[in-house]
Design an enzyme around this catalytic site. Structure first.
Site, PDB file in Angstrom:
ATOM      1  N   TRP A  21       4.419   7.977   5.586  1.00  0.00           N
ATOM      2  CA  TRP A  21       5.803   7.761   6.007  1.00  0.00           C
ATOM      3  C   TRP A  21       6.691   8.834   5.379  1.00  0.00           C
ATOM      4  CZ3 TRP A  21       9.638   4.602   2.883  1.00  0.00           C
ATOM      5  CH2 TRP A  21      10.856   4.459   3.551  1.00  0.00           C
ATOM      6  N   GLN A  27       8.896  15.799   5.447  1.00  0.00           N
ATOM      7  CA  GLN A  27       9.210  16.403   4.158  1.00  0.00           C
ATOM      8  C   GLN A  27       8.304  17.576   3.818  1.00  0.00           C
ATOM      9  OE1 GLN A  27       9.041  13.593   0.929  1.00  0.00           O
ATOM     10  NE2 GLN A  27       9.790  15.024  -0.593  1.00  0.00           N
ATOM     11  N   TYR A  54       6.039   7.436  12.917  1.00  0.00           N
ATOM     12  CA  TYR A  54       6.252   8.394  11.837  1.00  0.00           C
ATOM     13  C   TYR A  54       6.312   9.811  12.400  1.00  0.00           C
ATOM     14  CZ  TYR A  54       5.041   4.710   8.448  1.00  0.00           C
ATOM     15  OH  TYR A  54       4.998   3.551   7.695  1.00  0.00           O
ATOM     16  N   SER A 151       4.259  -6.348   9.224  1.00  0.00           N
ATOM     17  CA  SER A 151       4.986  -5.585   8.217  1.00  0.00           C
ATOM     18  C   SER A 151       6.432  -6.044   8.157  1.00  0.00           C
ATOM     19  CB  SER A 151       4.930  -4.082   8.527  1.00  0.00           C
ATOM     20  OG  SER A 151       5.664  -3.334   7.578  1.00  0.00           O
ATOM     21  N   PRO A 206       5.983   1.491  -3.632  1.00  0.00           N
ATOM     22  CA  PRO A 206       5.808   0.860  -4.947  1.00  0.00           C
ATOM     23  C   PRO A 206       6.517   1.617  -6.065  1.00  0.00           C
ATOM     24  CG  PRO A 206       3.826   2.049  -4.334  1.00  0.00           C
ATOM     25  CD  PRO A 206       4.718   2.062  -3.126  1.00  0.00           C
ATOM     26  N   LEU A 207       6.887   2.869  -5.808  1.00  0.00           N
ATOM     27  CA  LEU A 207       7.648   3.656  -6.778  1.00  0.00           C
ATOM     28  C   LEU A 207       9.120   3.741  -6.390  1.00  0.00           C
ATOM     29  CD1 LEU A 207       5.120   6.578  -7.457  1.00  0.00           C
ATOM     30  CD2 LEU A 207       5.537   4.532  -8.846  1.00  0.00           C
ATOM     31  N   ALA A 208       9.544   2.837  -5.495  1.00  0.00           N
ATOM     32  CA  ALA A 208      10.944   2.821  -5.039  1.00  0.00           C
ATOM     33  C   ALA A 208      11.372   4.213  -4.577  1.00  0.00           C
ATOM     34  CB  ALA A 208      11.865   2.298  -6.134  1.00  0.00           C
ATOM     35  N   LYS A 215      12.293  10.721 -12.451  1.00  0.00           N
ATOM     36  CA  LYS A 215      12.755  12.109 -12.267  1.00  0.00           C
ATOM     37  C   LYS A 215      14.211  12.203 -11.832  1.00  0.00           C
ATOM     38  CE  LYS A 215      10.783  12.402  -7.569  1.00  0.00           C
ATOM     39  NZ  LYS A 215       9.726  13.061  -6.778  1.00  0.00           N
ATOM     40  N   GLN A 291       0.300  14.890  -7.534  1.00  0.00           N
ATOM     41  CA  GLN A 291       0.933  13.580  -7.666  1.00  0.00           C
ATOM     42  C   GLN A 291      -0.087  12.466  -7.416  1.00  0.00           C
ATOM     43  OE1 GLN A 291       3.998  14.238  -4.719  1.00  0.00           O
ATOM     44  NE2 GLN A 291       5.588  14.395  -6.291  1.00  0.00           N
TER      45      GLN A 291
END
Length: 333
Positions: A21, A27, A54, A151, A206-208, A215, A291
């Site tokens: 996504w 990106q 997507y 979802s 999960p990492l918002a 960061k 990452q």
């Protein structure tokens, strides 16, 4: 990499899944996307999540190219249907017409004969649920999907769908939900319903969206090339609500907790999600292969109850918990 059973089914998924996504076709460019998928495979990730919407189909196409040559039975491919993929009134939603047509397009883009999990990307208020579930059952019986998921559905919607799924004998096994230490809206109603009905959570963001990596610092501009600076896709738009100094300041207070535990903040945040037994997999994205390598270390971390409680205490004033925040739009043609 560890694996968990998806719902009460016999399907196992990797604890960390790779999702595209915003990233693929948005990106990051195709070469970077291929490198990220390769890094995920090298780390033992077997579960890959995408959707027909997507990047207007590019997400599926790029994932299909990236997985070409992999032994099909060694990976689990998830995709979704619901959001508009064209200008017409039937180019969206969960009607029988749209589901039966879209699964064919998704399979062609992904370069596979079937997907392991076909998910209703949101609840469709304009289509009878019986029509949607019957179409999904036919997709499963045709061999084009092995399992069905939803979802961001509300608890009552999931209950109604599972009742029909059992009647139709179609395996409804999962709910893909936004879930992190900052976004806990499924805990009050959705998660208890899923435990009762035999569905697992596939936790996205999960990492918002990177906020829980630490960061983003209050009072400073976002780091160059971060999701918050994304103008090609929708990254910057989706982060507007979480890039508030009140939230960012709280996240900075987690850094000493991670340091004391000897892990990075992203690994701490991911292990917080994986600490929940109803979560089968945490779906991560990435703009760089390193990452993925760093974040999959969360599978080796057993989160201490005291550390989780300390995290919760820090984030409680800014964490979202209202179950009413799980909603689906009311589309009109």
């Amino acid at each position: 990499m560890k694996h968990r059973r998806l719902g009460r089914s016999g399907l196992y998924v990797s604890e960390i899944a790779y999702g595209n996504w915003i990233t693929h076709g948005g990106q990051i460019d195709s070469d970077a996307a291929l490198s990220c998928v390769r890094a995920a495979l090298d780390c033992g990730v077997t579960s890959f999540d995408t959707a027909d919407g997507y990047a207007f189909g590019a997400g599926e196409e790029i994932l299909g190219r990236a997985l070409a040559g992999e032994r099909r039975s060694s990976v689990e491919i998830f995709t979704k249907v619901y959001w508009p993929v064209g200008p017409g009134p039937n180019d969206r939603g969960l009607s029988r017409k749209h589901i039966m047509e879209t699964i064919e397009v998704s399979l062609r883009r992904l370069g596979t004969d079937y997907v392991d999990l076909y998910q209703a990307h949101r609840f469709d208020h304009g289509t009878p649920l019986e029509e949607t579930m019957t179409a999904f059952a036919d997709v499963v019986r045709s061999g084009k999907a092995l399992y069905i998921g939803v979802s961001e559905w509300r608890a009552e919607e999931i209950r109604a769908a599972q009742a029909l799924a059992r009647e139709l004998r179609v395996p409804l096994v999962s709910n893909q939900s936004r879930y992190s230490a900052l976004h806990r809206v499924i805990e009050a109603e959705v998660m208890p319903a899923c435990r009762e009905l035999g569905l697992s959570q596939l936790a996205f963001s999960p990492l918002a969206q990177g906020v829980l990596t630490g960061k983003y610092v209050p009072g400073r501009p976002p780091p160059p090339a971060s999701r918050a600076t994304d103008t090609k896709g929708f990254g910057g738009h989706f982060m507007e609500k979480v890039l508030r100094d009140e939230i960012l300041g709280r996240v900075q207070r987690l850094l000493p907790l991670a340091e004391a535990a000897g892990i990075s903040l992203p690994v701490l945040a991911l292990s917080w999600v994986l600490h929940e037994p109803n979560v089968a997999s945490a779906v991560i994205g990435a703009s760089r292969p390193e990452q993925i390598t760093a974040n999959t270390a969360a599978c080796d971390v057993v989160l201490d109850d005291d550390l989780r409680a300390a995290m919760d205490a820090v984030l409680a004033p800014v964490a979202l918990t209202d179950p009413a925040l799980t909603t689906s739009p009311h589309h009109t043609p």
